[in-house]
Design a protein around this motif. Structure first.
Motif, PDB file in Angstrom:
ATOM      1  N   VAL A  85       0.861  -1.183   0.000  1.00  0.00           N
ATOM      2  CA  VAL A  85       0.000   0.000   0.000  1.00  0.00           C
ATOM      3  C   VAL A  85       0.893   1.228   0.000  1.00  0.00           C
ATOM      4  N   THR A  86       0.603   2.163  -0.899  1.00  0.00           N
ATOM      5  CA  THR A  86       1.313   3.440  -0.936  1.00  0.00           C
ATOM      6  C   THR A  86       0.449   4.486  -0.242  1.00  0.00           C
ATOM      7  N   VAL A  87       1.036   5.183   0.714  1.00  0.00           N
ATOM      8  CA  VAL A  87       0.346   6.236   1.451  1.00  0.00           C
ATOM      9  C   VAL A  87       0.479   7.535   0.667  1.00  0.00           C
ATOM     10  N   ASP A  88      -0.621   8.302   0.558  1.00  0.00           N
ATOM     11  CA  ASP A  88      -0.544   9.552  -0.202  1.00  0.00           C
ATOM     12  C   ASP A  88       0.261  10.599   0.562  1.00  0.00           C
ATOM     13  N   ALA A  89       0.710  11.619  -0.154  1.00  0.00           N
ATOM     14  CA  ALA A  89       1.617  12.626   0.402  1.00  0.00           C
ATOM     15  C   ALA A  89       1.024  13.370   1.588  1.00  0.00           C
ATOM     16  N   ASP A  90      -0.282  13.560   1.608  1.00  0.00           N
ATOM     17  CA  ASP A  90      -0.918  14.293   2.698  1.00  0.00           C
ATOM     18  C   ASP A  90      -0.965  13.507   4.004  1.00  0.00           C
ATOM     19  N   HIS A  91      -0.726  12.202   3.943  1.00  0.00           N
ATOM     20  CA  HIS A  91      -0.829  11.354   5.141  1.00  0.00           C
ATOM     21  C   HIS A  91       0.500  10.704   5.544  1.00  0.00           C
ATOM     22  N   LEU A  92       1.615  11.164   4.983  1.00  0.00           N
ATOM     23  CA  LEU A  92       2.911  10.567   5.324  1.00  0.00           C
ATOM     24  C   LEU A  92       3.214  10.692   6.812  1.00  0.00           C
ATOM     25  N   ASP A  93       2.811  11.803   7.423  1.00  0.00           N
ATOM     26  CA  ASP A  93       3.081  12.004   8.851  1.00  0.00           C
ATOM     27  C   ASP A  93       2.226  11.103   9.737  1.00  0.00           C
ATOM     28  N   THR A  94       1.171  10.542   9.180  1.00  0.00           N
ATOM     29  CA  THR A  94       0.259   9.698   9.955  1.00  0.00           C
ATOM     30  C   THR A  94       0.167   8.294   9.361  1.00  0.00           C
ATOM     31  N   ALA A  95       1.274   7.790   8.825  1.00  0.00           N
ATOM     32  CA  ALA A  95       1.285   6.466   8.190  1.00  0.00           C
ATOM     33  C   ALA A  95       0.880   5.375   9.176  1.00  0.00           C
ATOM     34  N   GLU A  96       1.248   5.513  10.445  1.00  0.00           N
ATOM     35  CA  GLU A  96       0.851   4.511  11.458  1.00  0.00           C
ATOM     36  C   GLU A  96      -0.665   4.479  11.608  1.00  0.00           C
ATOM     37  N   ALA A  97      -1.308   5.639  11.561  1.00  0.00           N
ATOM     38  CA  ALA A  97      -2.770   5.702  11.661  1.00  0.00           C
ATOM     39  C   ALA A  97      -3.420   5.091  10.425  1.00  0.00           C
ATOM     40  N   VAL A  98      -2.811   5.298   9.266  1.00  0.00           N
ATOM     41  CA  VAL A  98      -3.312   4.667   8.043  1.00  0.00           C
ATOM     42  C   VAL A  98      -3.193   3.154   8.179  1.00  0.00           C
ATOM     43  N   GLY A  99      -2.071   2.686   8.720  1.00  0.00           N
ATOM     44  CA  GLY A  99      -1.892   1.251   8.967  1.00  0.00           C
ATOM     45  C   GLY A  99      -2.954   0.692   9.896  1.00  0.00           C
ATOM     46  N   ALA A 100      -3.304   1.440  10.935  1.00  0.00           N
ATOM     47  CA  ALA A 100      -4.349   0.999  11.868  1.00  0.00           C
ATOM     48  C   ALA A 100      -5.697   0.919  11.154  1.00  0.00           C
ATOM     49  N   ALA A 101      -5.983   1.878  10.287  1.00  0.00           N
ATOM     50  CA  ALA A 101      -7.236   1.854   9.522  1.00  0.00           C
ATOM     51  C   ALA A 101      -7.266   0.660   8.572  1.00  0.00           C
ATOM     52  N   LEU A 102      -6.123   0.346   7.976  1.00  0.00           N
ATOM     53  CA  LEU A 102      -6.047  -0.815   7.089  1.00  0.00           C
ATOM     54  C   LEU A 102      -6.304  -2.104   7.871  1.00  0.00           C
ATOM     55  N   ARG A 103      -5.755  -2.184   9.084  1.00  0.00           N
ATOM     56  CA  ARG A 103      -6.008  -3.357   9.944  1.00  0.00           C
ATOM     57  C   ARG A 103      -7.503  -3.519  10.202  1.00  0.00           C
ATOM     58  N   SER A 104      -8.189  -2.408  10.456  1.00  0.00           N
ATOM     59  CA  SER A 104      -9.619  -2.488  10.752  1.00  0.00           C
ATOM     60  C   SER A 104     -10.441  -2.896   9.529  1.00  0.00           C
ATOM     61  N   HIS A 105      -9.827  -2.814   8.341  1.00  0.00           N
ATOM     62  CA  HIS A 105     -10.484  -3.256   7.108  1.00  0.00           C
ATOM     63  C   HIS A 105     -10.024  -4.653   6.692  1.00  0.00           C
ATOM     64  N   GLY A 106      -9.338  -5.362   7.597  1.00  0.00           N
ATOM     65  CA  GLY A 106      -8.994  -6.757   7.344  1.00  0.00           C
ATOM     66  C   GLY A 106      -7.582  -7.027   6.874  1.00  0.00           C
ATOM     67  N   MET A 107      -6.743  -6.008   6.777  1.00  0.00           N
ATOM     68  CA  MET A 107      -5.368  -6.228   6.321  1.00  0.00           C
ATOM     69  C   MET A 107      -4.493  -6.668   7.488  1.00  0.00           C
ATOM     70  N   ARG A 108      -3.636  -7.648   7.227  1.00  0.00           N
ATOM     71  CA  ARG A 108      -2.576  -8.010   8.177  1.00  0.00           C
ATOM     72  C   ARG A 108      -1.389  -7.122   7.817  1.00  0.00           C
ATOM     73  N   VAL A 109      -1.089  -6.165   8.651  1.00  0.00           N
ATOM     74  CA  VAL A 109       0.007  -5.229   8.389  1.00  0.00           C
ATOM     75  C   VAL A 109       1.294  -5.830   8.939  1.00  0.00           C
ATOM     76  N   ASP A 110       2.260  -6.033   8.051  1.00  0.00           N
ATOM     77  CA  ASP A 110       3.549  -6.585   8.473  1.00  0.00           C
ATOM     78  C   ASP A 110       4.546  -5.486   8.816  1.00  0.00           C
ATOM     79  N   GLN A 111       4.608  -4.456   7.952  1.00  0.00           N
ATOM     80  CA  GLN A 111       5.562  -3.369   8.176  1.00  0.00           C
ATOM     81  C   GLN A 111       4.970  -2.049   7.711  1.00  0.00           C
ATOM     82  N   VAL A 112       5.276  -0.985   8.472  1.00  0.00           N
ATOM     83  CA  VAL A 112       4.919   0.367   8.078  1.00  0.00           C
ATOM     84  C   VAL A 112       6.222   1.131   7.896  1.00  0.00           C
TER      85      VAL A 112
END
Length: 77
Positions: free
Chosen positions: A6-33
Motif C-alpha cells: 500500500v502506498t500512502v498519499d503525500a498528505d498522510h505521510l506524517d500519519t502512516a501509522e494511523a493509516v496502517g491501523a485503519a487498514l487493519r480495521s479493514h482486514g489487512m494483516r500489516v507486516d511493516q509500516v
C-alpha cells in the motif's frame, strides 16, 4: 491471503501509522509500516482488497509480485 503493498498519499505521510491501523480495521494483516517512504506491506483476503482503496490516506494498493528462480542444477529451457 495475498501479499500487498500500500502506498500512502503525500498528505498522510506524517500519519502512516494511523493509516496502517485503519487498514487493519479493514482486514489487512500489516507486516511493516515504512513511514519515511510511505509504504505499508502485508496481506489481505482477496475479497477485502478492493475495500482498502477507500481508506483515507491510501494512494494505491498493489499485489506483490513473486518471482521464483529455479535451482542452479535445474535444466533451463
Amino acid at each position: 491471503m495475498i501479499g500487498i503493498i500500500v502506498t500512502v498519499d503525500a498528505d498522510h505521510l506524517d500519519t502512516a501509522e494511523a493509516v496502517g491501523a485503519a487498514l487493519r480495521s479493514h482486514g489487512m494483516r500489516v507486516d511493516q509500516v515504512h513511514d519515511t517512504i510511505g509504504i505499508i506491506s502485508g496481506a489481505v483476503a482477496e475479497d477485502d482488497r478492493a475495500d482498502l482503496e477507500s481508506v483515507a490516506g491510501v494512494q494505491s494498493v498493489e499485489t506483490e509480485n513473486i518471482v521464483q528462480i529455479p535451482p542452479p542444477d535445474a535444466n533451463p529451457q
